[in-house]
Write a protein that holds these residues in place. Structure first.
Motif, mmCIF file in Angstrom:
data_model
loop_
_atom_site.group_PDB
_atom_site.id
_atom_site.type_symbol
_atom_site.label_atom_id
_atom_site.label_comp_id
_atom_site.label_asym_id
_atom_site.label_seq_id
_atom_site.Cartn_x
_atom_site.Cartn_y
_atom_site.Cartn_z
ATOM 1 N N VAL A 93 -9.261 -3.053 5.736
ATOM 2 C CA VAL A 93 -8.587 -4.143 6.445
ATOM 3 C C VAL A 93 -7.767 -3.520 7.574
ATOM 4 O O VAL A 93 -7.088 -2.506 7.367
ATOM 5 C CB VAL A 93 -7.656 -4.947 5.517
ATOM 6 C CG1 VAL A 93 -6.891 -6.008 6.293
ATOM 7 C CG2 VAL A 93 -8.443 -5.587 4.377
ATOM 8 N N ILE A 94 -7.846 -4.120 8.744
ATOM 9 C CA ILE A 94 -6.997 -3.730 9.870
ATOM 10 C C ILE A 94 -6.077 -4.903 10.174
ATOM 11 O O ILE A 94 -6.531 -6.040 10.328
ATOM 12 C CB ILE A 94 -7.823 -3.357 11.112
ATOM 13 C CG1 ILE A 94 -8.647 -2.088 10.843
ATOM 14 C CG2 ILE A 94 -6.914 -3.160 12.331
ATOM 15 C CD1 ILE A 94 -9.626 -1.740 11.956
ATOM 16 N N VAL A 95 -4.780 -4.618 10.230
ATOM 17 C CA VAL A 95 -3.787 -5.637 10.570
ATOM 18 C C VAL A 95 -3.115 -5.219 11.866
ATOM 19 O O VAL A 95 -2.575 -4.110 11.966
ATOM 20 C CB VAL A 95 -2.736 -5.794 9.456
ATOM 21 C CG1 VAL A 95 -1.696 -6.850 9.863
ATOM 22 C CG2 VAL A 95 -3.388 -6.185 8.132
ATOM 23 N N GLY A 96 -3.163 -6.096 12.854
ATOM 24 C CA GLY A 96 -2.508 -5.827 14.127
ATOM 25 C C GLY A 96 -1.252 -6.649 14.283
ATOM 26 O O GLY A 96 -1.215 -7.830 13.907
ATOM 27 N N SER A 97 -0.212 -6.014 14.806
ATOM 28 C CA SER A 97 1.033 -6.717 15.124
ATOM 29 C C SER A 97 1.592 -6.045 16.362
ATOM 30 O O SER A 97 2.487 -5.206 16.284
ATOM 31 C CB SER A 97 2.015 -6.637 13.951
ATOM 32 O OG SER A 97 3.120 -7.485 14.163
ATOM 33 N N ALA A 120 -13.619 -2.199 7.930
ATOM 34 C CA ALA A 120 -12.918 -3.391 8.405
ATOM 35 C C ALA A 120 -13.618 -4.014 9.605
ATOM 36 O O ALA A 120 -13.683 -5.249 9.730
ATOM 37 C CB ALA A 120 -11.471 -3.046 8.755
ATOM 38 N N VAL A 121 -14.150 -3.169 10.497
ATOM 39 C CA VAL A 121 -14.863 -3.664 11.671
ATOM 40 C C VAL A 121 -16.205 -4.250 11.258
ATOM 41 O O VAL A 121 -16.585 -5.355 11.670
ATOM 42 C CB VAL A 121 -15.048 -2.539 12.707
ATOM 43 C CG1 VAL A 121 -15.936 -3.000 13.861
ATOM 44 C CG2 VAL A 121 -13.688 -2.076 13.228
ATOM 45 N N ARG A 122 -16.919 -3.536 10.415
ATOM 46 C CA ARG A 122 -18.231 -3.988 9.950
ATOM 47 C C ARG A 122 -18.154 -5.342 9.239
ATOM 48 O O ARG A 122 -19.000 -6.210 9.408
ATOM 49 C CB ARG A 122 -18.800 -2.936 8.998
ATOM 50 C CG ARG A 122 -20.206 -3.226 8.478
ATOM 51 C CD ARG A 122 -20.559 -2.250 7.386
ATOM 52 N NE ARG A 122 -19.670 -2.401 6.230
ATOM 53 C CZ ARG A 122 -19.154 -1.382 5.550
ATOM 54 N NH1 ARG A 122 -19.392 -0.128 5.903
ATOM 55 N NH2 ARG A 122 -18.360 -1.616 4.507
ATOM 56 N N ASP A 123 -17.070 -5.530 8.458
ATOM 57 C CA ASP A 123 -16.935 -6.740 7.647
ATOM 58 C C ASP A 123 -16.087 -7.819 8.304
ATOM 59 O O ASP A 123 -15.838 -8.865 7.699
ATOM 60 C CB ASP A 123 -16.321 -6.386 6.290
ATOM 61 C CG ASP A 123 -17.203 -5.448 5.477
ATOM 62 O OD1 ASP A 123 -18.431 -5.480 5.675
ATOM 63 O OD2 ASP A 123 -16.663 -4.677 4.657
ATOM 64 N N GLU A 167 -12.883 -7.701 9.053
ATOM 65 C CA GLU A 167 -11.555 -7.780 8.420
ATOM 66 C C GLU A 167 -10.475 -7.262 9.372
ATOM 67 O O GLU A 167 -9.768 -6.304 9.084
ATOM 68 C CB GLU A 167 -11.550 -6.984 7.110
ATOM 69 C CG GLU A 167 -12.483 -7.532 6.049
ATOM 70 C CD GLU A 167 -11.937 -8.770 5.342
ATOM 71 O OE1 GLU A 167 -10.818 -9.215 5.700
ATOM 72 O OE2 GLU A 167 -12.622 -9.288 4.443
ATOM 73 N N LEU A 168 -10.352 -7.913 10.519
ATOM 74 C CA LEU A 168 -9.322 -7.592 11.500
ATOM 75 C C LEU A 168 -8.434 -8.816 11.651
ATOM 76 O O LEU A 168 -8.919 -9.905 12.020
ATOM 77 C CB LEU A 168 -9.926 -7.209 12.851
ATOM 78 C CG LEU A 168 -10.757 -5.918 12.870
ATOM 79 C CD1 LEU A 168 -12.229 -6.236 12.627
ATOM 80 C CD2 LEU A 168 -10.595 -5.195 14.201
#
Length: 266
Positions: free
Chosen positions: A197-201, A223-226, A228-229
């Motif tokens: 999972v990638i979480v951006g803030s 995370a990119v493949r699935d 999950e960003l």
């Protein structure tokens, strides 16, 4: 009694005083304040994060000005030289956030109300952690506070990720208090650590997951493949006060729980 006229240079003190029912003490706030929403309509906006309207702040005749971190050292210096009482806190961990909330509450005679709120908050954290403990797998999480340069999660965010059910892929950077020491120097290193999972803030600007997904060498990141960003707004996770301990961790937990439901058994 305590201070009767408080200027809050950052949002977390404003939100906390409102939660305690002590908002009548606030005479000035940061222009970046979004929580609670009513504060923007009710209180004069007298500062940015790094600087402020010194003459306007002095004219408000505050008996206390509250700021946060070394980032506001220059602003605090100006206000001290103007003859004001200034408190600058530097909380970096979840425990330090709770301790700072207690400190502010004690100054305004609201420690009982604060302890009730904190007790409820800690109980909810325990519930979240217990729910996550039942998952077959925990997601590996890359939290990005800024994109250019890439800056990984500050300590309290890393700790909240852990409580919410994830594992920060850069725990060694989270231990560093300064943003400059949390810069990810190698643009491929997050990809090598294979976050689920990638979480951006991106502190003050919109997170662009498509830009992250398009980074060279990141196509095979789980995370990119699935897909999950995800974004958690900076006002809800990057201010070291009530928002991060409530809305911030709840959003993280929902993201991780959804991931666990989709991928955790694999």
């Amino acid at each position: 009694m305590g201070p009767q006229r408080i200027v809050c240079l950052t949002e977390e003190t404003t939100e906390w005083l409102y939660l305690l029912g002590e908002e009548h003490r606030i005479v000035g706030i940061s222009g970046y304040t979004v929580r609670p929403r009513r504060a923007r309509a009710e209180k004069p906006k007298v500062s940015h994060f790094l600087d402020g309207r010194i003459e306007q702040i002095v004219a408000l005749e505050p008996d206390l000005v509250v700021g946060f971190s070394d980032m506001q050292a220059a602003l605090a210096d100006k206000l001290i030289r103007a003859g004001l009482n200034v408190l600058v806190t530097n909380q970096r961990s979840v425990r330090q956030i709770f301790d700072t909330l207690r400190l502010v509450a004690s100054m305004v005679g609201a420690i009982d109300r604060a302890e009730r709120w904190i007790t409820g908050c800690l109980a909810r954290h325990a519930q979240i952690a217990a729910a996550a403990a039942a998952w077959p797998r925990r997601p590996r999480v890359y939290f990005e506070e800024w994109d250019a340069p890439m800056i990984s999660a500050i300590r309290w965010v890393s700790e909240l990720i852990g409580i919410a059910g994830g594992d920060d892929v850069f725990p060694e950077l989270a231990a560093q208090p300064m943003g400059r020491d949390r810069v990810v120097a190698d643009a491929l290193e997050p990809a090598r650590r294979a976050p689920d999972v990638i979480v951006g803030s991106w502190c003050g600007k919109k997170f662009r997951p498509e830009h992250v997904a398009a980074r060279a060498g990141w196509a095979d990141v789980p995370a990119v493949r699935d897909g999950e960003l995800h974004e958690v707004k900076s006002a809800e996770i990057l201010q070291p006060g009530p928002a991060a301990l409530t809305d911030g961790i709840e959003q993280l937990h929902r993201l991780f729980a959804a991931w666990a439901a989709r991928h955790g058994a694999g």
